[in-house]
Design a protein around this motif. Structure first.
Motif, PDB file in Angstrom:
ATOM      1  N   THR A 138       0.708  -4.757  -8.656  1.00 55.66           N
ATOM      2  CA  THR A 138       0.786  -4.479 -10.090  1.00 55.66           C
ATOM      3  C   THR A 138       0.002  -5.522 -10.885  1.00 55.66           C
ATOM      4  O   THR A 138      -0.775  -5.184 -11.783  1.00 55.66           O
ATOM      5  N   SER A 141      -3.887  -5.023 -10.123  1.00 59.79           N
ATOM      6  CA  SER A 141      -4.423  -3.771 -10.666  1.00 59.79           C
ATOM      7  C   SER A 141      -4.537  -3.838 -12.184  1.00 59.79           C
ATOM      8  O   SER A 141      -5.519  -3.375 -12.773  1.00 59.79           O
ATOM      9  N   ASN A 142      -3.537  -4.420 -12.822  1.00 61.21           N
ATOM     10  CA  ASN A 142      -3.592  -4.591 -14.277  1.00 61.21           C
ATOM     11  C   ASN A 142      -4.623  -5.644 -14.682  1.00 61.21           C
ATOM     12  O   ASN A 142      -5.287  -5.514 -15.713  1.00 61.21           O
ATOM     13  N   GLU A 174       2.271  -2.165 -19.546  1.00 57.94           N
ATOM     14  CA  GLU A 174       1.407  -1.952 -18.390  1.00 57.94           C
ATOM     15  C   GLU A 174       2.070  -2.453 -17.111  1.00 57.94           C
ATOM     16  O   GLU A 174       1.976  -1.819 -16.055  1.00 57.94           O
ATOM     17  N   HIS A 178       3.371   0.316 -14.366  1.00 60.49           N
ATOM     18  CA  HIS A 178       2.709   0.324 -13.064  1.00 60.49           C
ATOM     19  C   HIS A 178       3.715   0.170 -11.938  1.00 60.49           C
ATOM     20  O   HIS A 178       3.599   0.822 -10.886  1.00 60.49           O
ATOM     21  N   ILE A 207       1.721   5.727 -16.063  1.00 60.80           N
ATOM     22  CA  ILE A 207       0.824   4.617 -16.413  1.00 60.80           C
ATOM     23  C   ILE A 207       0.679   4.460 -17.930  1.00 60.80           C
ATOM     24  O   ILE A 207       0.673   3.340 -18.455  1.00 60.80           O
ATOM     25  N   ARG A 282      -6.347   2.614 -12.752  1.00 61.93           N
ATOM     26  CA  ARG A 282      -5.015   2.415 -12.166  1.00 61.93           C
ATOM     27  C   ARG A 282      -4.546   3.670 -11.438  1.00 61.93           C
ATOM     28  O   ARG A 282      -3.983   3.593 -10.336  1.00 61.93           O
TER      29      ARG A 282
END
Length: 349
Positions: A138, A141-142, A174, A178, A207, A282
């Motif tokens: 998480t 990816s963010n 976010e 996620h 998302i 994402r």
């Protein structure tokens, strides 16, 4: 084929009108498919395979067999024509085979050796390990998308419910969204459901929930540009058709390709269509990891630091503008290999 469809529909507990609604066609057509008086189109075969959870290859072979019999079954030259057609089909298939490069083949072999080792030590898996690795996923990816929270701050938001001073509401959402999307793909993995439009829209809805509620789980209605990229996504009126082709490609290839190649392809194809106003990266990475998890691999965690991010974007750009996916598939395979190695190291193997 008619019995395949009817038996699968009844097994799922669906009425003909319910299946017709899911397919977006008239109820009478379902009855005709099941009686054999009407043949579904190829697109409808793909959708039927997904909705009724029939093996795509089994259903397609049955469909093609009936199509062939209908066209030439009664002709006196039918067998001779089939023999000639078989030779030509074999020749075309032989010359159109997309062979993997030596470097990719070697990497996939290394990955499968690591996976086999992991499979023999699954008893050492633990909730704590999964929780830690999912938190890292998480965070990374963010971070790729510009979220400025640290790993520790991401942990405090997700697991302690704290608010981080100086961080925006969007950044908090976010992180939370996620993590919930990861939980959702794990549920899909357990159910072993085929990847269909509803699932991708649900992932995207999670998302963007609370961030862009009007766009969450919906295809974009406007044209978009990707900053720093030479690729221009399709016009909005083409998105629905592109996504339909996306799922047809998946059903056609899901049992033919190595799972890591399939996962990388599905990631690249989705982010290239760029079907959403926001959250495409994402969502694409989550789809990729859903496929990997379904096949017993671990989450491929692409890092969000500058060098990793630039390598990721460069490989994507090559795939999108030069029609050469080798670099991107190699990139994803390398990430999966490193993720497997780390997982094995954590459990002490």
């Amino acid at each position: 084929m008619k019995s395949l469809i009817k038996n699968a529909r009844e097994k799922k507990g669906l009425k003909t009108r319910e299946l017709a609604h899911l397919l977006g066609i008239d109820q009478a057509l379902i009855s005709k498919f099941e009686s054999g008086t009407r043949k579904p189109t190829k697109d409808q075969v793909v959708k039927l395979a997904s909705l009724l959870e029939i093996d795509y290859e089994t259903l397609m072979v049955a469909w093609l067999k009936e199509k062939i019999l209908y066209e030439i079954g009664q002709d006196e030259f039918a067998l001779k024509a089939l023999q000639v057609a078989e030779e030509e089909i074999r020749y075309v298939a032989k010359n159109n085979t997309n062979t993997l490069s030596k470097s990719l083949t070697t990497l996939l072999t290394q990955i499968d050796v690591l996976k086999a080792k992991l499979d023999s030590f699954r008893q050492f898996d633990s909730y704590r390990i999964s929780q830690t690795l999912e938190l890292e996923y998480t965070f990374e990816s963010n971070r790729i998308e510009g979220n400025t929270m640290t790993l520790r701050e991401t942990d405090l938001v997700i697991n302690e419910g704290l608010t981080i001073s100086g961080k925006s509401m969007r950044e908090h959402l976010e992180a939370i969204n996620h993590q919930e999307a990861i939980a959702f793909i794990k549920e899909l993995m357990k159910k072993n459901t085929s990847l269909i439009e509803r699932e991708v829209l649900s992932i995207h809805n999670l998302i963007l929930r609370g961030i862009h509620p009007e766009d969450a789980g919906r295809y974009r209605k406007v044209q978009v540009m990707i900053k720093g990229s030479g690729h221009t996504p399709p016009q909005p009126f083409l998105v629905a058709k592109e996504m339909e082709d996306y799922f047809i490609w998946y059903e056609t290839n899901k049992n033919k390709l190595h799972p890591v190649v399939l996962a990388a392809e599905m990631h690249e194809r989705l982010v290239t269509i760029h079907p959403f106003i926001d959250g495409n990266g994402r969502t694409s990475r989550l789809v990729m990891n859903l496929i990997l998890l379904q096949h017993g691999y671990v989450i491929a965690n692409i890092k969000g630091d500058y060098d990793s991010r630039m390598s990721y974007y460069k490989a994507l750009e090559t795939a999108q503008t030069q029609n050469n996916k080798e670099d991107f598939i190699l990139f994803v395979a390398q990430i999966e290999k490193e993720s497997l190695e780390r997982y094995l190291a954590i459990i002490g193997q």
